[in-house]
Design an enzyme around this catalytic site. Sequence first.
Site, short mmCIF file in Angstrom:
data_model
loop_
_atom_site.label_atom_id
_atom_site.label_comp_id
_atom_site.label_asym_id
_atom_site.label_seq_id
_atom_site.Cartn_x
_atom_site.Cartn_y
_atom_site.Cartn_z
CB SER A 178 62.67 30.15 43.43
OG SER A 178 63.03 29.23 42.43
CG ASP A 179 63.47 32.31 48.40
OD1 ASP A 179 62.27 32.05 48.46
OD2 ASP A 179 64.33 31.72 49.08
CB ILE A 180 65.90 36.86 44.17
CG1 ILE A 180 66.88 36.65 45.33
CG2 ILE A 180 66.12 38.23 43.53
CD1 ILE A 180 68.32 36.48 44.92
N GLY A 183 60.26 37.89 45.30
CA GLY A 183 60.33 39.20 45.96
C GLY A 183 60.12 40.34 44.98
#
Length: 408
Positions: A178-180, A183
């Site tokens: 989810s973070d990647i 980004g």
Amino acid sequence: MNKKIKQPLEDINIFDLTRVLAGPTSTQILGDLGANIIKIERPLSGDDSRNLGPPYLDKNLKKPMESSYFLSVNRNKNSVELDFTKKEGQALAKKLIKKCDVLVENFRAGNLKQYGLDYKSIKKINPKIIYCSITGFGQNGPYSKRGGYDYLVQAMGGIMSITGEENGNPTKIGVGVSDIITGLYSTIGILSALRFKEVTGKGQHLDISLMDSQVSWLSYVAQNYLISGKIPKRIGNDHPSIVPYQTVKAKDGLMVLAIANDRQFREFCKYAKISNLIDDPKFKTNSSRVKNRCELNKIINSIIKKKTIKQWVQGLVKVNVPCGPINNIKQVFEDKQVKSRKMIVSMKHSKSKNKKIKLIANPMNFSESKIRYKKPPPELGQDTIKILKQFLKLNSKDLSNLKKKKII
């Protein structure tokens, strides 16, 4: 003699107010593309991810600051220690932002307003700024004030509900996807906004959230629900709409069979000596194979276990049937394809015993404007003096006073 070709973002200055994973993923990509990244870190403690270990680059230090986590997303950046919770720190930050093209931050919605570093405040001093806000749930809506974390968003955003064995518990994915993904979307948005500014002269505010990004990433599985109204369920390593596209057990362990069309299925049947299935109405087309998944799986599993993974891979690759081993991380970096694509880069780092560290390479390959690995992940504050001198023309006395006041 030919001039060195510029990278796409070589003239772009980015004020980086991000930490941990989503924001730093974005700014590392932008740095790889040539942008000058000014990473703002809290004095003494720095980016939270510096302490997310072990492992650390130098585990023998009393207070190690280079965790593997931090190293993974912070190359090609300048580290500036700056306390923007203090008035003088805020003034310095604003002076730097005036000279920047992009600001990227991943604080909770509204959090930076108290420091005068929110979009409305910054727009007044730099009207053309591209201001990218990365949050858990976005700038508006009932959850906007909540903190967002990858694990939480994997759960709330639906991906866990479709990940795991059919009769097992929901499972998160092994990296912070989810973070990647957030980004990556942030990077795409910033590049688009830079092009928009180039054409119109206008800056803008980008509102990118983990939750939105995760929902978007549900892709065809979510689209299946929107069309059929049926809630997708966990099916382990099987594919909901392609068969056989799954793990299978060979003589010496599990491997992946990724047959994506009818031609590949025919070639597989010929090689596996089950040609009688080719014209069987239950298995002839992908649609029929999906409907008769269980029956086909029994047949395939009984055949696959007769040979080793290596035997299947060598034989099926020759007839263009996709398949492969399930590699652990060590095997990934030993894989001849990964080696040939140079997916590991080596960079100098003073905290390393060997004075060099290995990093995962950027996967983008350009024929002209190539990725350059100019700077290893920085030590905390190592570029503070350089950046303040370069951008704000501060002298030694100014810098000494700021240090005494613990602003830098």
